[in-house]
Motif scaffolding. Structure first.
Motif, PDB file in Angstrom:
ATOM      1  N   ALA D 137       0.688  -1.193   0.043  1.00 24.90           N
ATOM      2  CA  ALA D 137       0.012  -0.123   0.041  1.00 24.90           C
ATOM      3  C   ALA D 137       0.888   1.353  -0.026  1.00 24.90           C
ATOM      4  CB  ALA D 137      -1.038   0.116   1.122  1.00 24.90           C
ATOM      5  N   ALA D 138       1.925   1.238   0.892  1.00 25.06           N
ATOM      6  CA  ALA D 138       2.735   2.466   1.016  1.00 25.06           C
ATOM      7  C   ALA D 138       3.439   2.926  -0.404  1.00 25.06           C
ATOM      8  CB  ALA D 138       3.597   2.332   2.128  1.00 25.06           C
ATOM      9  N   GLN D 139       3.967   1.644  -0.722  1.00 21.52           N
ATOM     10  CA  GLN D 139       4.826   2.128  -1.999  1.00 21.52           C
ATOM     11  C   GLN D 139       4.046   2.548  -3.452  1.00 21.52           C
ATOM     12  OE1 GLN D 139       8.116  -0.856  -2.459  1.00 21.52           O
ATOM     13  NE2 GLN D 139       8.283  -1.180  -0.161  1.00 21.52           N
ATOM     14  N   THR D 140       2.930   1.830  -3.223  1.00 23.05           N
ATOM     15  CA  THR D 140       2.058   2.052  -4.544  1.00 23.05           C
ATOM     16  C   THR D 140       1.517   3.626  -4.257  1.00 23.05           C
ATOM     17  OG1 THR D 140       0.792  -0.113  -4.251  1.00 23.05           O
ATOM     18  CG2 THR D 140      -0.515   1.678  -5.353  1.00 23.05           C
ATOM     19  N   ALA D 141       1.281   4.059  -3.049  1.00 16.62           N
ATOM     20  CA  ALA D 141       1.011   5.503  -2.673  1.00 16.62           C
ATOM     21  C   ALA D 141       1.899   6.684  -3.461  1.00 16.62           C
ATOM     22  CB  ALA D 141       0.408   5.579  -1.366  1.00 16.62           C
ATOM     23  N   GLU D 142       3.046   5.889  -3.036  1.00 17.65           N
ATOM     24  CA  GLU D 142       4.412   6.739  -3.077  1.00 17.65           C
ATOM     25  C   GLU D 142       4.660   6.735  -4.723  1.00 17.65           C
ATOM     26  OE1 GLU D 142       6.915   6.024   0.824  1.00 17.65           O
ATOM     27  OE2 GLU D 142       7.244   4.840  -0.820  1.00 17.65           O
ATOM     28  N   TYR D 143       4.383   5.674  -5.453  1.00 14.51           N
ATOM     29  CA  TYR D 143       4.533   5.398  -6.732  1.00 14.51           C
ATOM     30  C   TYR D 143       3.460   6.586  -7.399  1.00 14.51           C
ATOM     31  CZ  TYR D 143       4.194   3.641 -11.556  1.00 14.51           C
ATOM     32  OH  TYR D 143       3.952   3.494 -13.037  1.00 14.51           O
ATOM     33  N   PHE D 144       2.318   6.414  -6.700  1.00 14.63           N
ATOM     34  CA  PHE D 144       1.574   7.677  -7.424  1.00 14.63           C
ATOM     35  C   PHE D 144       1.451   8.992  -6.989  1.00 14.63           C
ATOM     36  CE2 PHE D 144      -1.433   3.414  -8.283  1.00 14.63           C
ATOM     37  CZ  PHE D 144      -1.100   3.395  -9.413  1.00 14.63           C
ATOM     38  N   GLY D 145       2.479   9.333  -6.302  1.00 13.78           N
ATOM     39  CA  GLY D 145       2.611  10.671  -5.740  1.00 13.78           C
ATOM     40  C   GLY D 145       2.396  10.985  -4.517  1.00 13.78           C
ATOM     41  N   ALA D 146       1.822  10.163  -3.692  1.00  9.29           N
ATOM     42  CA  ALA D 146       1.496  10.623  -2.324  1.00  9.29           C
ATOM     43  C   ALA D 146       2.464  10.724  -1.157  1.00  9.29           C
ATOM     44  CB  ALA D 146       0.427   9.816  -1.751  1.00  9.29           C
ATOM     45  N   GLU D 147       2.580  11.534  -0.387  1.00 11.84           N
ATOM     46  CA  GLU D 147       3.654  11.383   0.864  1.00 11.84           C
ATOM     47  C   GLU D 147       3.170  10.490   1.846  1.00 11.84           C
ATOM     48  OE1 GLU D 147       4.831  13.995   4.495  1.00 11.84           O
ATOM     49  OE2 GLU D 147       4.134  14.983   2.826  1.00 11.84           O
ATOM     50  N   VAL D 148       3.866   9.319   2.172  1.00 12.77           N
ATOM     51  CA  VAL D 148       3.343   8.325   3.205  1.00 12.77           C
ATOM     52  C   VAL D 148       3.773   8.370   4.441  1.00 12.77           C
ATOM     53  CG1 VAL D 148       3.188   5.904   3.308  1.00 12.77           C
ATOM     54  CG2 VAL D 148       2.881   6.870   1.232  1.00 12.77           C
ATOM     55  N   ILE D 149       3.017   8.374   5.455  1.00 14.32           N
ATOM     56  CA  ILE D 149       3.489   8.061   6.714  1.00 14.32           C
ATOM     57  C   ILE D 149       3.109   6.684   7.305  1.00 14.32           C
ATOM     58  CG2 ILE D 149       3.154   8.990   9.322  1.00 14.32           C
ATOM     59  CD1 ILE D 149       1.431  11.128   7.891  1.00 14.32           C
ATOM     60  N   ARG D 150       4.481   5.811   7.806  1.00 13.59           N
ATOM     61  CA  ARG D 150       4.286   4.573   8.044  1.00 13.59           C
ATOM     62  C   ARG D 150       3.991   4.637   9.588  1.00 13.59           C
ATOM     63  NH1 ARG D 150       7.204   4.689   3.592  1.00 13.59           N
ATOM     64  NH2 ARG D 150       6.970   2.884   2.118  1.00 13.59           N
ATOM     65  N   VAL D 151       2.898   3.887  10.122  1.00  8.80           N
ATOM     66  CA  VAL D 151       2.779   3.576  11.299  1.00  8.80           C
ATOM     67  C   VAL D 151       2.529   2.211  11.571  1.00  8.80           C
ATOM     68  CG1 VAL D 151       1.682   4.381  13.454  1.00  8.80           C
ATOM     69  CG2 VAL D 151       1.770   5.885  11.721  1.00  8.80           C
ATOM     70  N   TYR D 152       3.595   1.324  11.856  1.00  2.93           N
ATOM     71  CA  TYR D 152       3.268  -0.138  11.972  1.00  2.93           C
ATOM     72  C   TYR D 152       3.139  -0.634  13.327  1.00  2.93           C
ATOM     73  CZ  TYR D 152       4.456   0.196   6.850  1.00  2.93           C
ATOM     74  OH  TYR D 152       4.447   0.129   5.535  1.00  2.93           O
ATOM     75  N   ASP D 153       2.587  -1.746  13.546  1.00  2.85           N
ATOM     76  CA  ASP D 153       2.679  -2.520  14.879  1.00  2.85           C
ATOM     77  C   ASP D 153       1.921  -1.817  15.803  1.00  2.85           C
ATOM     78  OD1 ASP D 153       3.246  -4.814  16.130  1.00  2.85           O
ATOM     79  OD2 ASP D 153       5.156  -4.255  16.958  1.00  2.85           O
ATOM     80  N   ILE D 154       0.635  -1.308  15.409  1.00  2.15           N
ATOM     81  CA  ILE D 154      -0.151  -0.664  16.312  1.00  2.15           C
ATOM     82  C   ILE D 154      -1.406  -1.355  16.517  1.00  2.15           C
ATOM     83  CG2 ILE D 154       0.894   1.511  16.068  1.00  2.15           C
ATOM     84  CD1 ILE D 154      -1.581   2.222  14.346  1.00  2.15           C
ATOM     85  N   GLY D 155      -1.447  -2.795  16.644  1.00  3.97           N
ATOM     86  CA  GLY D 155      -2.570  -3.642  16.849  1.00  3.97           C
ATOM     87  C   GLY D 155      -3.324  -3.359  18.206  1.00  3.97           C
ATOM     88  N   VAL D 156      -4.471  -3.542  18.263  1.00  3.11           N
ATOM     89  CA  VAL D 156      -5.339  -2.986  19.378  1.00  3.11           C
ATOM     90  C   VAL D 156      -5.463  -3.762  20.587  1.00  3.11           C
ATOM     91  CG1 VAL D 156      -7.031  -1.891  17.589  1.00  3.11           C
ATOM     92  CG2 VAL D 156      -7.478  -4.005  18.405  1.00  3.11           C
ATOM     93  N   SER D 157      -4.907  -5.015  20.288  1.00  2.00           N
ATOM     94  CA  SER D 157      -4.683  -5.515  21.710  1.00  2.00           C
ATOM     95  C   SER D 157      -3.482  -4.985  22.774  1.00  2.00           C
ATOM     96  CB  SER D 157      -4.125  -7.245  21.566  1.00  2.00           C
ATOM     97  OG  SER D 157      -2.829  -7.382  20.985  1.00  2.00           O
ATOM     98  N   GLY D 158      -2.789  -3.889  22.051  1.00  2.00           N
ATOM     99  CA  GLY D 158      -1.870  -3.500  22.867  1.00  2.00           C
ATOM    100  C   GLY D 158      -2.133  -1.864  22.542  1.00  2.00           C
ATOM    101  N   ILE D 159      -3.464  -1.281  23.140  1.00  2.00           N
ATOM    102  CA  ILE D 159      -3.941   0.067  22.357  1.00  2.00           C
ATOM    103  C   ILE D 159      -2.953   1.151  22.762  1.00  2.00           C
ATOM    104  CG2 ILE D 159      -5.320   0.486  24.671  1.00  2.00           C
ATOM    105  CD1 ILE D 159      -6.686   0.589  21.044  1.00  2.00           C
ATOM    106  N   HIS D 160      -2.190   1.076  23.696  1.00  2.00           N
ATOM    107  CA  HIS D 160      -1.267   2.323  24.115  1.00  2.00           C
ATOM    108  C   HIS D 160      -0.563   2.734  22.951  1.00  2.00           C
ATOM    109  CE1 HIS D 160       0.754  -1.215  25.121  1.00  2.00           C
ATOM    110  NE2 HIS D 160       1.995  -0.846  25.095  1.00  2.00           N
ATOM    111  N   ARG D 161       0.000   1.661  22.089  1.00  2.00           N
ATOM    112  CA  ARG D 161       0.917   1.915  21.046  1.00  2.00           C
ATOM    113  C   ARG D 161       0.139   2.608  20.008  1.00  2.00           C
ATOM    114  NH1 ARG D 161       2.246  -4.188  19.510  1.00  2.00           N
ATOM    115  NH2 ARG D 161       0.022  -4.287  19.618  1.00  2.00           N
TER     116      ARG D 161
END
Lengths: 253, 253, 253, 253, 253, 253, 253, 253
Positions: D137-161
């Motif tokens: 998803a991120a690289q596709t968006a970049e390819y099409f010209g968007a600026e991408v913010i990556r926020v990984y590993d924020i699953g809701v079983s550890g909501i504080h992340r």
């Protein structure tokens, strides 16, 4: 206006380029092989429009019948409820309702003038409970001009009933095979006839039939040749296709 | 022995009653409208036997090809793997394999002598990944004697491609519409052509396509007229039905 | 109290540390980017609260309408039944009910004063039976401030209808595509427009449509770009998202 | 030839009526708002063609890359296997492969000259196993010209992340939320942000996740506003839509 | 008679071997760790019998209530309809019905004398529509002797509501998490608490929620630790398990 | 920094208001009851982090083991393949792999020093093929500090085997019941024991077991009290919950 | 006419060849082992025809009862509604209706004269809600001549109830095991008895039981020997098969 | 020790009460109608133990064969792979493997001495691809003492093949009907024979057969009498049940 006309008028100066371009873009698609609603549908497919009554708001349904009868002198609708039939008949007294097939129609004054697609369609049903769907198929085929052979209650759990009717079924251009529960009828028929079998699963059954899914899956997996399948309880669709095939047989292309 | 012969021999004393009764009961069912394996299948359905290669044990497969070529001078099998093709070719050197359609066939010495069912079949595919199934349909129809028009890569997400081919598709007696993923091609075609559309869902796709179930369900629920459906990836079945229809169009009954 | 205030009071001695810590922990989460019910939801999302009427106990529903009208002078609810509408209107006479969209609303005295998210949303439906869901989407978008273009009855089994409307649909910032049965409309639209298409499957159909699952699966598997999907019959959700997009188009961020 | 040209030539006598009519009918549909393959797709949608590598025959894939690089100086493909990457790189040495996202691309000589759709897209993933899809998803968006913010590993079983990243996520024009297993991330995000959330279920999980169906169903049923869903593992599709939205935000219409 | 008694009587000559053997074989299974209906169930499990009212024939239901009240002075039934409640109250006037939880009970004369399993159970619900199931869980836990903390309307699409209640939820020995639609509440709770979470999917929702299946599958696939799941709408079952856990916490074994 | 510290420093002038506010917002959520990765998870839940090995890229997996062993002197991972075990052992020679449970662990130098959650967990399996999952549950419970009673091969099609073990099973604080195929074991156990039963469906079986779905559905529909269910083959999850319960029994809260 | 007769008449000149051939082809299939409706069904299967009342149109149902009573002096129908029973009783006053089993029958004047298939059938039910289906099975078996042992309410969540009845169940020639919810009864019985168990899933349950699918899948996956399954709620079918088995036991072949 | 013995020894003072009680509780359940592994299973069911090889660890499998051959001089296992067969044969040289049925057995030295359950079982298969499952059924029945009639390749798409074999099939005490794809064979057989039909769906097919689910659902929904169903590909189970029935026919009870 057809494209040829538009071109002519453009050349003759009756239209300027912008007008011509707009007309071409927004013209009905008859000129490109598509049709306008109503009249052009019959031109395109060879069959007139049919009304799917189920779920139509009452006002809308009545006015459609009124308009079609006014235009064409006849109308044909499927899946009409008893209540819908009463409403339409109040507005269009010549409408006739068949509670078995749930077809609500107005026959043209002098009887069907249609030259007829021709063709012979055999409509077979596995059980008596499937007859409602089978009649929808049969009456649809008749409406579109086919001759219909009805062969009911020949389910494969009593195979002798089916076997005694093989010759008459084989004489048809297309076979509609209607079955619920385990839906095995089309497979047996497919092995016995020469022409296409249109399989119609019905929602007849209980338990793990899942409202017709069992018969649908059976038919899709049929190991016999020449079997294709329509939606559950879609007698209309099968009657339509069978008549398309019958028309080809009767008239060549 | 036909029933007439048995009756004659019984009358003439060549058979006693027990013998005659047994013969009638156990005779092939040709006399009642059924056929013996091989020769009578073609008599019954008008189409010769075809070999479904997938899953057949190697020995069995090879000997079937050998026997059919010995008997008929030709053979036609579907769903053959590369490995199966190699095995059969080792035993039947004139066999030819097409890795796209996975058809493994032996053409008759002087070319197809078949007088041909005739008829014109359009085989359409939505995407390039559907071509394997489309070719199975196309080559099956050709094998059974139809003329085939191939119209590939006309998926409805780029509708202009399909629109530019409407006239040629409309000229066919039957249309095979092959599509995976969301499977919308047959619905659009059904609204544009006059003759039956045989819809073939393919397993092309990923995720929630469930190996072709998505396309199958789409096609079964099509709101267009004239569409019936065969099993997922069943190009053979669709080619067969389309040829049945083409035969009716070409030859009348 | 905002964190800044709490800090100030702590520094000023109005709060001791335990008090300050408790306040911070238990404060509404506005300070962390979250909102309190009602007022802060609109701050957070830019859109006011909406009432999902279906299944709400009568007393609860009436008091919610009363409270929202008392607070804001207006209210907007979806999936209201005829009975619920009557109950609410007895208590809140200015409430207006639309039986097609099943929306029950109280418009503000001087008309919508909302400056409006702006943006243009095209709401397209495949069949007439899908209009109920389409209207839910359209009226939701209007409520949230979008301009709505309605394009109904452009199902792909008669593709010429859709083609004649492409220009107007392409002019929208976001397209809502509502379809039941085989659900192919969004795929065709996706190939024709530039902006996002929000696909809404409807439960319209019968047999193997499984109450809308067929259309949902079709849409999820769409091979066209730019299509995302909401729940079956979720016109509200699609109208909401389309307006979010329209707002971005109209206002930048 | 555009319709205007055809009209001109017809008027000027360079074309007779039959020629003009044929040209109009068979012309690419640019004139009607549709596009020819390749160049016109970018005109129509604003985004260049992308190659879906999975399942493409080797020869076909290589020649597509060769042709696209020859024409445009760049190419972008998704779902490429390690083997496919090697094959393409043998023929197109400047191709670069990312085994995480499985994207195989050729960047243009002077770097991306694309003026860019603009817009800011946040790509969030629930777990580390979802990163492959998130990167697509991120690289596709970049390819099409968007600026991408990556926020990984924020699953809701550890909501504080997730909570610690709300501000940065809220700053995006569109949010892509990638999650497998129970797929709850988009719902929580939907309640926290202002702009649309594109939910991508992944096939990550085991047992009753049914290869991603669990996450798909969760997301479709989300009770939060602003969430729409694409197919399982369809990072490309989500990146595409998010960029469509970002483009609207960045450029107005 | 217990096995020890039988043995004694056999030794003492009160029973002959055949009698003793028969008695042992046919004795209730208390002696082997099993219980007779009614009294022994409470001995075996520590909890009295409960009546599942749904679907019970009227006569049978009334007589069960009469018998249990006669024996024990109290009774507790779940899933009672309004009609069933009226019937039982006609025969057992002290019966009390709660239309929210659909629990129909007779409290003992002097109030609950039960020493109580003890333990603290938190019952959390995602939305207001889930409260019926949540109350079934809460009142079941209370009936079995637990102290219940109710925390309703903390669905994860507005995560701040849940976060403000974490401390009180963490104080419970077991947490019941009730949610419909996408069912994400238990996952978020599972990441925040120390003790077991019993997840209850509800049938609340529409479209692709499939009468609760969506929430069930979400919960089964939860990526959080400490979550186990009961049947859709099974508040009773969750209340039972939570009280079993609370009892262990309160009393040790 | 904890909130108290931040407050102190703000009061003391070490932080200005903006700094203090930012720190509070972005601080780890320990202060609010949430934890930072690793150390705080154990604080929050009482159990240390566990590694889910399946699907982890090799490099990532090895470095996680290395880091955890460096930090804590021990590590515990589930679903490790033979290949993963070899890779980790090459980097962390003290790692030990059990091919039955697929657990890959490093025990601390002086043996488990953990004071232990305490509690007694019975792990029961229906068949020998379920032992892999049962061992995952048992070893997980042991890792988290429970005493484990293993009772294997007591499937209900030979009910006498189960009956002879009832007393020992009843002695546990929590029961893990592991079964594939028709999954009936938990129901029978639920009727015989006093404490909670955690049911684990396994993918053991063939045909219509649908990779464990049959057992999952059986368990969810159990008519016995006290049964809750985890995902197919999720021995780890069941062991975790059983130990949570055992801890409550052993230590009170 | 039997084939022997036809042959005789042909030889004797009473029939010419064409007549004989036609007669043989169109004769009922008794001569080939098949039967004509009514009388020959009993000859073929040993059991008289039974009426499946559900869904039969009123007129049709009444006339079937009238005809069967006129012919045979008795009739037996399943799945009759209260309304159907009233209609039939108005026309056939000696008809008797059992609202539990929904069987509507006319017993022969002098009681069942049937010599009886003989055999002993045990009909077991798991819960009281399953008794309706169990009675359909039991009364069907009795109608066909079996002796029936009823063993109700022996569900496996209270295994001691079942265990106390093992001897009597083991004495039957065939066991019908009726269960809803998780459907585990047949598996436990299968491990305890010597003769075949016919498992009948019922639609009793709620939530994820999917109207009986849960019990059906459980039973199909049973790990016990000797278990085969009929459709959901198909008590009639199980009673039929059990009597077939009992007949073999009682009479040899 | 049997209960009688224990009672005797207790009376005689050889056992004290605690010892006697423990012995009774923990004794094998033979005395109560249950059996110990191995010997008592055959006593209980009349059939010896069978080994389900699939998925058994190699060591375990080999030692089971060794032990059973040591004890009984023979052994019988199903679903053995080629590899398993080789392993067992290395340890137990007299083992014989049939790759079609995948049965791996050791026949007793002097041939089967078993007096035999007796009975005649017809095993029918629809296609050649179903023969593997059919052989598992046939060889199982033979192993348990039945006489087996094999009738293969009589699928209903070529109904004449089946019809010519009706007499021989009708002569059996029980019929095993094995079919994949659409699974219609049992229904047709059920209408033609007098005794029970055990239907075995197979996973043969492709596309929407869902690995045998299509055939399973077809068979469960069969409208013929006398049909019950086992799991997909469960030839063993069907052979077992058919032999149970044959035993009853041959020996009475």
């Amino acid at each position: 206006m057809k494209i040829a006309e538009i071109l002519d008028k453009y050349k003759g100066g009756e239209l300027d380029m912008a007008e011509a371009e707009t007309l071409i873009k927004s013209s009905s698609y008859d000129e490109m092989g598509f049709a306008k609603l109503d009249t052009q549908r019959e031109q395109r497919s060879g069959f007139p429009e049919v009304i799917f009554c189920a779920g139509k708001p009452d006002d809308y349904l009545v006015s459609i019948y009124q308009k079609m009868v006014a235009n064409d002198g006849c109308a044909f609708g499927t899946r009409a409820s008893q209540e819908q039939a009463a409403l339409v008949k109040a507005a269009v007294p010549e409408a006739v309702y068949d509670p078995v097939s749930r077809i609500l129609k107005v026959e043209p004054a002098g009887g069907y003038k249609r030259t007829g697609a021709g063709g012979v369609v055999a409509v077979c049903s596995a059980g008596t409970a499937d007859i409602s769907v089978a009649e929808e198929a049969a009456q649809t085929a008749e409406y579109f001009g086919a001759e219909v052979i009805r062969v009911y209650d020949i389910g494969v759990s009593g195979i002798h009933r089916l076997l005694s009717k093989v010759d008459i079924i084989r004489s048809a251009d297309a076979v509609v095979a209607v079955a619920g529960m385990e839906g095995a009828l089309p497979t047996v028929l497919g092995g016995l006839v020469r022409n296409p079998v249109i399989a119609v699963p019905t929602s007849v059954g209980y338990g793990a039939n899942f409202h017709g899914l069992s018969a649908l899956i059976t038919m899709i997996n049929s190991c016999a040749n020449g079997i294709s399948v329509v939606n559950i309880d879609n007698g209309y669709g099968a009657g339509y296709i069978a008549t398309q095939i019958g028309r080809l047989a009767a008239t060549g292309r």
